[in-house]
Design an enzyme around this catalytic site. Structure first.
Site, mmCIF file in Angstrom:
data_model
loop_
_atom_site.group_PDB
_atom_site.id
_atom_site.type_symbol
_atom_site.label_atom_id
_atom_site.label_comp_id
_atom_site.label_asym_id
_atom_site.label_seq_id
_atom_site.Cartn_x
_atom_site.Cartn_y
_atom_site.Cartn_z
ATOM 1 N N ALA A 51 0.798 -1.228 0.000
ATOM 2 C CA ALA A 51 0.000 0.000 0.000
ATOM 3 C C ALA A 51 0.833 1.281 0.000
ATOM 4 C CB ALA A 51 -0.983 -0.013 1.176
ATOM 5 N N GLN A 185 4.042 -14.020 -1.748
ATOM 6 C CA GLN A 185 4.798 -12.823 -1.404
ATOM 7 C C GLN A 185 5.671 -13.034 -0.175
ATOM 8 O OE1 GLN A 185 1.480 -12.844 -2.080
ATOM 9 N NE2 GLN A 185 0.840 -10.987 -3.148
ATOM 10 N N ASP A 226 -3.388 -2.752 4.148
ATOM 11 C CA ASP A 226 -3.621 -2.009 2.917
ATOM 12 C C ASP A 226 -4.654 -0.905 3.112
ATOM 13 O OD1 ASP A 226 -2.376 -3.397 0.208
ATOM 14 O OD2 ASP A 226 -2.521 -4.750 1.907
ATOM 15 N N ASN A 236 -6.021 -6.478 4.768
ATOM 16 C CA ASN A 236 -4.643 -6.865 4.466
ATOM 17 C C ASN A 236 -4.674 -8.119 3.597
ATOM 18 O OD1 ASN A 236 -1.779 -6.293 4.887
ATOM 19 N ND2 ASN A 236 -1.718 -8.228 5.999
ATOM 20 N N LYS A 237 -3.512 -8.560 3.163
ATOM 21 C CA LYS A 237 -3.420 -9.714 2.272
ATOM 22 C C LYS A 237 -4.250 -10.875 2.808
ATOM 23 C CE LYS A 237 -1.685 -9.876 -0.854
ATOM 24 N NZ LYS A 237 -2.289 -9.629 -2.191
#
Length: 335
Positions: A51, A185, A226, A236-237
């Site tokens: 982000a 990631q 994010d 978030n992810k």
């Protein structure tokens, strides 16, 4: 030899130059975005992500449009909507667009604003590391998810910056790195950054986090964000919400680390956060090879939303919010 910068602006070209994160960890390759459409594509393909770094990329994208003499408002709109969940992208674009407009619509005004945003995010990273370190016990075994280092945030990162500060202070026993399905990631990027900085670390399947916590080998969970809504809900992810539930069950503190640019007081609660849905192929294929029968459908949200009652603390560059609620967020945003 040091790695290329995650993002830089080449004023002579002009171009926004990215370290292509889709190529890591096997190759450190720079991707040159000579115009805004190329940068939008790079954002959507996750060549640049995280982000705060997306906010910086969007700001430099506006500067690129100005330098090229293009339709800057149209370029700003394309950039701001390239990915919907990370609030920093839209706000970074809006900030540089406003500076360009107020500064006589000159390329210099846009570039100066983008550079200022870049510098401020680096300063915020240092502040988050300082405040987050106060929550890390001695010889901590930290579990993290996705990637929150320099590849995602200006400076040394958000959640990763806290782990790095703990390592440098001699207080990190081990960093557990969720692989972070489906695009890995964690294993591709966080392990890459941990190795470069010499942090003791191990990668684990996302599905192994429950067993790891049950074994008593996790003292703290730290993640990035994010978007943080006004009530403290955290996008978030995807997989972050699962960790928060597991942490609550096992009595492990769950800490979110994010700069104030990621706090969105205009979004009332988690239900108002747009969650990006990505292509099925990210789940049904791996490295271009099918891992599911042809035509298999997939549910592939890029993010999930963790309610504030599961968040032990929110670390920002100006201090720690705990409990995480509307009043606490409002106070930290007024600082």
């Amino acid at each position: 030899m040091s790695a290329p910068a995650p993002l830089r602006f080449d004023a002579a070209a002009p171009a926004v130059v990215l370290l292509d994160q889709t190529r890591l960890p096997t190759a450190e390759v720079e991707r040159v975005c000579a115009d805004v459409p190329a940068l939008v594509t790079a954002i959507q393909e996750l060549a640049v992500r995280g982000a705060p770094l997306l906010g910086i990329a969007g700001g430099y994208g506006v500067a690129l449009a100005a330098a090229r003499g293009e339709d800057v408002p149209a370029a700003a709109e394309a950039l701001a909507t390239a990915r919907p969940t990370a609030v920093n992208l839209a706000t970074g674009v809006a900030r540089v667009l406003a500076a360009w407009d107020a500064g006589g619509r000159t390329p210099a005004a846009a570039l100066a604003a983008a550079e200022a945003l870049d510098a401020e995010e680096a300063d915020a990273s240092a502040g988050m590391a300082e405040h987050g370190l106060t929550l890390v016990p001695d010889q901590a075994r930290i579990l993290t998810h996705c990637n929150t280092g320099a590849l995602a945030v200006g400076g040394s990162g958000s959640a990763f910056a806290v782990a790095l500060a703990a390592h440098r202070a001699g207080r990190l026993a081990h960093l557990w790195v969720d692989e972070t399905r489906p695009l890995l990631q964690g294993s591709r990027l966080t392990a890459y950054e941990a190795r470069r900085h010499g942090l003791p670390h191990s990668v684990l399947p996302d599905s192994a986090a429950a067993a790891l916590m049950a074994s008593g080998r996790v003292d703290l969970v730290i993640t990035g964000a994010d978007r943080v809504a006004a009530d403290g809900s955290v996008a978030n992810k995807v997989g972050t919400y699962s960790l928060a539930v597991l942490a609550a069950h096992h009595g492990v503190p769950f800490v979110v680390v994010a700069p104030r640019t990621t706090v969105d007081l205009a979004t009332a609660d988690g239900a108002g956060i747009p969650v990006e849905q990505r292509a099925a192929e990210e789940v049904t294929h791996h490295a271009g090879t099918a891992v599911a029968p042809p035509g298999t459908a997939a549910f592939n949200p890029a993010f999930d939303v963790t309610p504030p009652d599961l968040v032990t603390a929110l670390v920002t560059e100006v201090g720690v919010v705990s409990p995480v609620n509307r009043d606490g967020l409002a106070r930290v945003m007024e600082t």
